[in-house]
Scaffold this motif. Structure first.
Motif, PDB file in Angstrom:
ATOM      1  N   ALA A 273       0.512  -0.699   0.310  1.00 14.93           N
ATOM      2  CA  ALA A 273      -0.291   0.270   0.063  1.00 14.93           C
ATOM      3  C   ALA A 273       0.549   1.385  -0.320  1.00 14.93           C
ATOM      4  CB  ALA A 273      -0.472  -0.375   0.899  1.00 14.93           C
ATOM      5  N   PHE A 274       0.396   2.363  -0.974  1.00 12.72           N
ATOM      6  CA  PHE A 274       0.841   3.739  -1.317  1.00 12.72           C
ATOM      7  C   PHE A 274      -0.184   4.664  -0.962  1.00 12.72           C
ATOM      8  CE2 PHE A 274       3.320   0.806  -3.241  1.00 12.72           C
ATOM      9  CZ  PHE A 274       4.902   0.935  -3.393  1.00 12.72           C
ATOM     10  N   CYS A 275       0.766   5.712   0.476  1.00 12.31           N
ATOM     11  CA  CYS A 275      -0.607   6.810   0.079  1.00 12.31           C
ATOM     12  C   CYS A 275       0.232   8.479   0.579  1.00 12.31           C
ATOM     13  CB  CYS A 275      -1.448   6.780   0.803  1.00 12.31           C
ATOM     14  SG  CYS A 275      -2.375   8.268   1.332  1.00 12.31           S
ATOM     15  N   ARG A 276       0.352   9.569  -0.579  1.00 14.18           N
ATOM     16  CA  ARG A 276       1.356  10.407  -0.198  1.00 14.18           C
ATOM     17  C   ARG A 276      -0.082  11.154   0.404  1.00 14.18           C
ATOM     18  NH1 ARG A 276       5.719  13.112  -2.072  1.00 14.18           N
ATOM     19  NH2 ARG A 276       5.945  11.615  -3.575  1.00 14.18           N
ATOM     20  N   ASP A 277      -0.061  12.137   1.929  1.00 13.35           N
ATOM     21  CA  ASP A 277      -0.807  13.549   2.518  1.00 13.35           C
ATOM     22  C   ASP A 277       0.040  14.271   1.530  1.00 13.35           C
ATOM     23  OD1 ASP A 277       1.462  14.031   3.462  1.00 13.35           O
ATOM     24  OD2 ASP A 277       1.060  12.542   5.570  1.00 13.35           O
ATOM     25  N   ARG A 278      -1.228  15.373   2.001  1.00 16.61           N
ATOM     26  CA  ARG A 278      -1.051  17.089   1.832  1.00 16.61           C
ATOM     27  C   ARG A 278      -0.321  18.025   2.160  1.00 16.61           C
ATOM     28  NH1 ARG A 278      -7.230  18.056   3.707  1.00 16.61           N
ATOM     29  NH2 ARG A 278      -7.179  15.896   3.475  1.00 16.61           N
ATOM     30  N   ARG A 279       0.503  17.311   2.956  1.00 17.88           N
ATOM     31  CA  ARG A 279       1.728  17.322   3.868  1.00 17.88           C
ATOM     32  C   ARG A 279       3.393  17.376   2.800  1.00 17.88           C
ATOM     33  NH1 ARG A 279      -1.795  16.955   8.051  1.00 17.88           N
ATOM     34  NH2 ARG A 279      -1.080  15.349   7.709  1.00 17.88           N
ATOM     35  N   GLY A 280       2.860  16.611   1.877  1.00 21.23           N
ATOM     36  CA  GLY A 280       3.812  15.607   0.859  1.00 21.23           C
ATOM     37  C   GLY A 280       4.635  14.461   1.526  1.00 21.23           C
ATOM     38  N   GLU A 317      -5.860   8.779   3.527  1.00 18.70           N
ATOM     39  CA  GLU A 317      -6.099   9.823   4.146  1.00 18.70           C
ATOM     40  C   GLU A 317      -7.196  10.115   3.799  1.00 18.70           C
ATOM     41  OE1 GLU A 317      -3.475  14.403   3.810  1.00 18.70           O
ATOM     42  OE2 GLU A 317      -4.352  13.270   2.012  1.00 18.70           O
ATOM     43  N   ASP A 318      -7.671  10.737   5.044  1.00 18.74           N
ATOM     44  CA  ASP A 318      -9.480  11.089   4.904  1.00 18.74           C
ATOM     45  C   ASP A 318      -9.509  13.015   4.418  1.00 18.74           C
ATOM     46  OD1 ASP A 318      -8.816  12.912   7.031  1.00 18.74           O
ATOM     47  OD2 ASP A 318     -10.190  11.694   8.568  1.00 18.74           O
ATOM     48  N   ALA A 319     -10.825  13.482   4.621  1.00 15.88           N
ATOM     49  CA  ALA A 319     -10.589  14.550   3.697  1.00 15.88           C
ATOM     50  C   ALA A 319     -10.335  15.835   4.851  1.00 15.88           C
ATOM     51  CB  ALA A 319     -12.081  14.761   3.804  1.00 15.88           C
ATOM     52  N   GLY A 321      -7.309  14.716   6.347  1.00 15.20           N
ATOM     53  CA  GLY A 321      -5.561  15.188   6.387  1.00 15.20           C
ATOM     54  C   GLY A 321      -5.167  13.995   7.261  1.00 15.20           C
ATOM     55  N   ASP A 322      -6.212  12.670   8.448  1.00 12.94           N
ATOM     56  CA  ASP A 322      -5.735  11.785   9.110  1.00 12.94           C
ATOM     57  C   ASP A 322      -5.500  10.468   7.856  1.00 12.94           C
ATOM     58  OD1 ASP A 322      -5.529  13.789  11.205  1.00 12.94           O
ATOM     59  OD2 ASP A 322      -7.808  12.719  12.138  1.00 12.94           O
ATOM     60  N   LEU A 323      -4.243  10.548   8.184  1.00 13.97           N
ATOM     61  CA  LEU A 323      -4.017   8.797   7.737  1.00 13.97           C
ATOM     62  C   LEU A 323      -4.775   8.054   8.713  1.00 13.97           C
ATOM     63  CD1 LEU A 323      -1.972   7.617   5.213  1.00 13.97           C
ATOM     64  CD2 LEU A 323      -0.463   6.956   7.373  1.00 13.97           C
ATOM     65  N   TRP A 324      -4.841   6.673   7.771  1.00 12.34           N
ATOM     66  CA  TRP A 324      -5.976   5.986   8.186  1.00 12.34           C
ATOM     67  C   TRP A 324      -5.523   4.493   7.506  1.00 12.34           C
ATOM     68  CZ3 TRP A 324      -9.755   5.701  11.757  1.00 12.34           C
ATOM     69  CH2 TRP A 324     -10.208   7.090  11.818  1.00 12.34           C
ATOM     70  N   VAL A 325      -4.878   3.527   8.673  1.00 10.85           N
ATOM     71  CA  VAL A 325      -3.850   2.150   8.394  1.00 10.85           C
ATOM     72  C   VAL A 325      -4.742   0.868   8.191  1.00 10.85           C
ATOM     73  CG1 VAL A 325      -2.249   0.930   8.318  1.00 10.85           C
ATOM     74  CG2 VAL A 325      -2.451   3.068   8.749  1.00 10.85           C
ATOM     75  N   ALA A 326      -5.453   1.073   7.251  1.00 13.65           N
ATOM     76  CA  ALA A 326      -6.305  -0.815   7.413  1.00 13.65           C
ATOM     77  C   ALA A 326      -5.107  -1.910   8.368  1.00 13.65           C
ATOM     78  CB  ALA A 326      -6.801  -1.217   6.301  1.00 13.65           C
ATOM     79  N   SER A 327      -5.120  -2.407   9.152  1.00 14.28           N
ATOM     80  CA  SER A 327      -4.099  -3.272   9.360  1.00 14.28           C
ATOM     81  C   SER A 327      -4.868  -5.206   9.838  1.00 14.28           C
ATOM     82  CB  SER A 327      -2.856  -2.683  10.567  1.00 14.28           C
ATOM     83  OG  SER A 327      -3.867  -2.845  12.027  1.00 14.28           O
ATOM     84  N   ARG A 328      -3.612  -5.901  10.133  1.00 11.09           N
ATOM     85  CA  ARG A 328      -4.557  -6.366  10.696  1.00 11.09           C
ATOM     86  C   ARG A 328      -4.319  -6.341  12.650  1.00 11.09           C
ATOM     87  NH1 ARG A 328      -0.343 -11.557   9.329  1.00 11.09           N
ATOM     88  NH2 ARG A 328       1.348 -10.573  10.566  1.00 11.09           N
TER      89      ARG A 328
END
Length: 1011
Positions: A273-280, A317-319, A321-328
């Motif tokens: 999984a990858f994600c770039r947030d609004r802070r770069g 990344e939600d609307a 700016g928080d990052l959500w992780v789907a984990s085990r």
């Protein structure tokens, strides 16, 4: 000494003037947030929050996550789908959502129209739109039901990865691409589309690209670092990031580049999984956890216990700016940490921090109460704290105040008699009362433009010049007074804050300002002159004051401040004041405060921070100065009882107003679920039957950074005339509502106080039950009117009857009185006349007749006494009983037969009930009985008499039977009045009279009355 009970004692800090330039203040209404730019520095890192099954998550193994346009987060687990609003999970499983054939959710994605697509393992594909599930399986043409990935395309179609190849859904039809069509493996693990419309497919055996109908293949043979791929992501620059079993690589300009060389920090590979947030920031999810990729290195993210997270399956990344992780291990939220606390765990000498400053070399100095002086060298906590205590030769461990002077000296003021310490080039100089310093706690130290050092203590003011304490005129003004704050203005004025107000020393004289001169409170704790030369004053109980053009303006909780106690305050680089108080920390836009001068009735938006925001829950200190400091990098430092708090003011305020949703309406304890989107004014009304008029509304605000701080207001149009403040409560109750049309409205604010002023609403129509309808009410009204009329008539009749009965009683009394008078006149009067005549005859007659006359007088007197006794018995209410009547009749019978030879047989009832017999009834019955007895004694010539008194159902009966000569009843009726009188007496009281007699056969009389 860190926690003082007195209100003023709790706020003993001041902010000395900062001669640092400030950027322009933003105008009211402008954003508090810094403008977007390049990737942000790591700052304080990220705080994490974990949700697991004990909090409502269907299962801890989370495999997919998505956010729909209405604001809800959707979480796919291996045992169910969940909708999340930040506090509560709503679970969907086959048992409560039959359209969901499998609870094993593997993929979630939102298409451009806002529909949620759900991929399952073994249950095919589902679409959730407007609250309605639609299922696609083999019967709809879906080639496989074990899905792994979903990617909406720009052309409106849908690309789906499965264990049986790549699937496309377009115009309601499915098509597939498999190994025979050139796909490297039928196990597709990830799909993404680039800006040109090409579709990239990560498989278990390499990378495919479908461009213009041509399927290209990339494996190790043509540069792909690893064939076993797990994740794909395309960044804004067109670079394709690839996750594989061995790590991370990217594809750009026809070339593959690997970035997981030894020493980069990624543990174990298996990146998916990858994600770039609004802070770069670029985030990477792998089997070994979550990583932040920066400058070629992977920085592992740790939980609150310092342990890496478990397998990260998806990132979002939600609307806000928080990052959500789907984990085990569950659902994880990563939020930029705004606050960082330094305590003894990080090497601080003591947690009770009194003062803080940053010197010209960006070393941070910390005064503690119990741990001496502490130095945090430039470069952060990695260098460790250096402590100066009595164990290392420092004069005192109870350090209160700090100041750096222009010669580079650091000055530290101590509590009690600890004095003043100068630290310069490694040398210590200690000043005490022996050197002329006031022997008291040193609260504040200030160097003026002339180089004099002013020392404010708990008992007055001292001045140090060229190493000697000298006498200055201002000192006399503060004898035995606590000097809490000192600030020098741009024009050389010296401002002093005390518990008795604000004092200004200028041109050789003092001017005092208290509440009489417009100050909101006399206890002044903090002073600061801003770049436009306004003086700002922090007080206890009076909030923040501004001295502008010769007048004070107060800003308190009435204008929106978080607290009226200001222990210390700082101005950040974004035009905001940060204010500390006992309860926590708050931020308010300076321009908004100034704007209140033009609109006195307005309010400001103050954002408060506490434990839910990451603060330790400590009490902020204000014992000494400076209790707060702004560093050269823009960070803000505050002293607390549990350590030193550093604030990253660059983290923006949450400006996104929360989407709203009314989730269900409970009618008489029966829930009606609404569509999972925010109802608006154009939504059709909800038609309900509400027997008792009890309604309960459930609503939510979809803001996730600190959902516990979301606040709500609601109203029911048709009932409420103004908004009801619900606080954090997400329900509203109404009772006893009448049938009719209503509209429920709710609005909310986010964690930083940003209100969504466009309310969510739902219209309702409460239908009446049949008893609430017009026709029923009309009939009920008529029936009520009829019943009322009948009641009135009944009451009137009863009243009339009572009046008639009263009149009848009065008439009966009158009749009784007349009867008594008649009896006395007829019977007693005649007998008295007879006695008179007999007496005269005895007086005038011969002597031999005197005895006979006397006997006649005696007999007459006895008869008169008997008559009088009968009259008294008849009128005495004590004898108005059946028992009294029977006794008197029996006695009368005995009296009649006392001097006769007639044998009496008297039969009485064994038990007499307690019944009342009216006086008139008793009298008439007795007279008839007496007449009958008289006839027996005088005319019957009987030898035996039988009298039977008996009770019949509802009646009392008397039977008198003798064995006398008898007579002809018909002849007796024609010739005499005796029988006629007895009959009339019985008929007068509603009784019955019967007589039976024949010559030589005796006589039988029956008399009866009703009881």
């Amino acid at each position: 000494m860190g926690i003082l009970t007195a209100r003023i004692g709790c706020a003993l800090s001041a902010l000395t003037a900062l001669a640092l330039a400030r950027p322009a203040i933003p105008a009211p209404g402008e954003s508090l947030s810094p403008q977007p730019g390049p990737p942000a520095a790591l700052g304080f890192g990220f705080s994490s929050r974990l949700w697991q099954s004990d909090e409502g998550l269907p299962n801890n193994w989370v495999r997919a996550i998505a956010q729909t346009p209405d604001g809800y987060l959707w979480v796919g687990t291996c045992d169910g789908l969940a909708r999340f609003d930040g506090l509560h999970f709503t679970t969907y499983k086959p048992r409560n959502a039959p359209e969901l054939p499998s609870a094993n959710i593997t993929a979630l994605s939102v298409d451009p129209e806002g529909a949620l697509w759900i991929g399952t393992y073994g249950g095919g594909l589902l679409r959730l739109r407007d609250g309605v599930f639609a299922h696609f399986g083999p019967t709809n043409g879906l080639p496989a039901d074990e899905l792994t990935a979903i990617c909406p395309s720009r052309d409106g179609s849908l690309w789906i990865g499965s264990t049986e190849g790549l699937i496309r859904f377009e115009h309601g039809r499915f098509s597939s691409c498999r190994r025979k069509d050139g796909l490297l493996s039928e196990v597709v693990r990830a799909v993404c589309e680039d800006r040109s419309g090409a579709v990239w497919v990560a498989t278990a055996e390499g990378l495919n690209c479908l461009r213009n109908g041509v399927l290209q293949a990339y494996t190790r043979t043509n540069g792909l670092p690893d064939n076993s791929l797990r994740g794909l992501w395309l960044d804004a620059n067109g670079r394709l990031w690839i996750g594989s079993d061995t790590g991370v690589s990217w594809y750009e300009a026809g070339k593959f580049t690997t970035c997981t060389n030894a020493g980069t920090g990624l543990a174990g590979g298996f990146v998916q999984a990858f994600c770039r947030d609004r802070r770069g920031n670029l985030w990477v999810g792998a089997y070994s956890g979550v990583y932040l990729y920066r400058n070629g290195s992977f920085l592992p993210q740790l939980d609150g216990e310092g342990v890496p997270f478990d397998m990260a399956n998806a990132l979002l990344e939600d609307a806000e700016g928080d990052l959500w992780v789907a984990s085990r291990e569950g659902l994880i939220r990563l939020t930029p940490r705004r606050f960082l606390t330094y305590s003894r765990r990080q090497g601080l000498g003591h947690d009770n921090v009194m003062s803080v400053l940053e010197d010209r070399s960006t070393n941070v100095w910390v005064g503690t109460w119990g741990g001496g002086l502490n130095e945090l060298p430039a470069g952060g906590p990695g260098a460790g704290f250096k402590t100066y205590t009595t164990h290392t030769g420092f004069p005192h461990d109870l350090v209160l105040s700090l100041r750096e002077t222009r010669d580079g000296s650091l000055w530290a003021g101590a509590d009690y008699d600890g004095g003043l310490v100068q630290l310069k080039q490694g040398q210590l100089t200690h000043y005490t009362w022996r050197d002329g310093l006031i022997n008291a706690a040193v609260r504040v130290i200030h160097e003026d433009r002339a180089g004099d050092l002013w020392v404010g203590t708990s008992k007055g003011l001292s001045c140090l010049r060229d190493g000697r304490f000298i006498h200055q005129p201002p000192q006399e003004h503060f004898i035995n007074r606590i000097v809490r704050a000192i600030c020098e203005g741009h024009d050389g004025r010296l401002w002093f804050g005390t518990e008795n107000g604000l004092s200004c020393w200028h041109d050789g004289q003092f001017t005092n300002y208290t509440t009489r001169e417009g100050l909101s409170a006399n206890a002044v704790l903090a002073l600061y002159e801003d770049p436009v030369h306004d003086l700002w004053i922090g007080t206890v109980g009076g909030g923040l004051n501004r001295w502008h053009q010769g007048r004070f303006t107060a800003y308190t909780t009435r204008q929106g401040l978080f607290s009226d106690d200001v222990l210390a305050f700082l101005e950040d680089d974004y035009g905001c004041f940060w204010l500390s108080c006992i309860e926590g920390l708050s931020r308010v836009r300076k321009a908004d405060l100034i704007a209140l001068d033009r609109s006195p009735g307005g309010t400001v938006r103050a954002v408060s921070y506490g434990r839910p925001d990451g603060l330790s829950g400590a009490q902020f200190n204000g014992v000494a100065c400076p209790a707060a400091w702004k560093g050269q990098d823009g960070r803000l430092w505050f002293s607390t009882t549990k350590g030193l708090v550093c604030v990253d003011a660059a983290i923006p305020v949450n400006e996104r107003v929360p989407p709203l949703a009314i989730e269900q309406v409970v009618v008489n304890k029966h829930p009606f679920r609404l569509q999972p989107h925010s109802p608006r004014f154009d939504s059709p009304p909800l038609v309900l039957r509400c027997d008792r008029g009890d309604l309960e509304f459930h609503f939510t605000a979809l803001s996730y950074p600190v959902p516990e701080k979301n606040r709500f207001q609601y109203m029911l149009d048709g009932v409420d005339t103004e908004w009801t403040d619900a606080g954090a409560r997400r329900t509203a109750d109404y009772h006893g509502l009448a049938p009719g049309n209503y509209r429920f409205l709710v609005k909310a604010c986010n964690n930083d106080g940003g209100w969504n002023e466009t309310p969510a609403s739902v219209a309702l129509v409460l239908l009446p039950r049949f008893w609430q309808t017009l026709w029923f009410r009309t009939l009920a009204g008529l029936a009520l009117a009829g019943a009322l009329a009948a009641t009135v008539r009944h009451v009137s009749v009863r009243k009339l009857r009572r009046e008639l009965a009263a009149l009848e009683r009065e008439r009966a009394i009158e009749r009784e009185r007349a009867r008594i008078a008649k009896d006395i006149h007829d019977d007693l009067g005649s007998r008295l006349t007879q006695i008179t005549l007999l007496s005269h005859m005895a007086q005038k007659g011969p002597t031999h007749e005197l005895a006979a006359s006397a006997r006649k007088v005696s007999a007459t007197a006895e008869a008169m006494a008997q008559s009088l006794d009968e009259i008294v018995w008849a009128v005495n209410p004590e004898h108005d009983t059946l028992e009294g009547l029977v006794e008197y009749l029996s006695q009368t019978a005995d009296d009649f037969l006392e001097n006769t030879s007639i044998h009496l047989r008297l039969t009485l009832p064994e038990e007499l009930p307690r019944r009342t017999v009216a006086a008139e009834t008793r009298h008439q019955l007795f007279l008839a009985f007496k007449e009958a007895m008289n006839n027996v004694v005088r005319h019957a010539s009987a030898t035996a008499l039988q009298i039977e008194l008996s009770l019949m159902p509802g009646r009392f009966e008397i039977v008198i039977a003798d064995n006398g000569v008898g007579f002809d009843v018909q002849a007796a009726r024609a010739g005499g009045n005796g029988l006629r009188n007895m009959r009339r007496r019985l008929e007068a009281i509603g009784g019955e009279f019967e007589i039976a007699s024949q010559p030589s056969q005796g006589t039988r009389i029956r008399m009866s009355i009703a009881l």
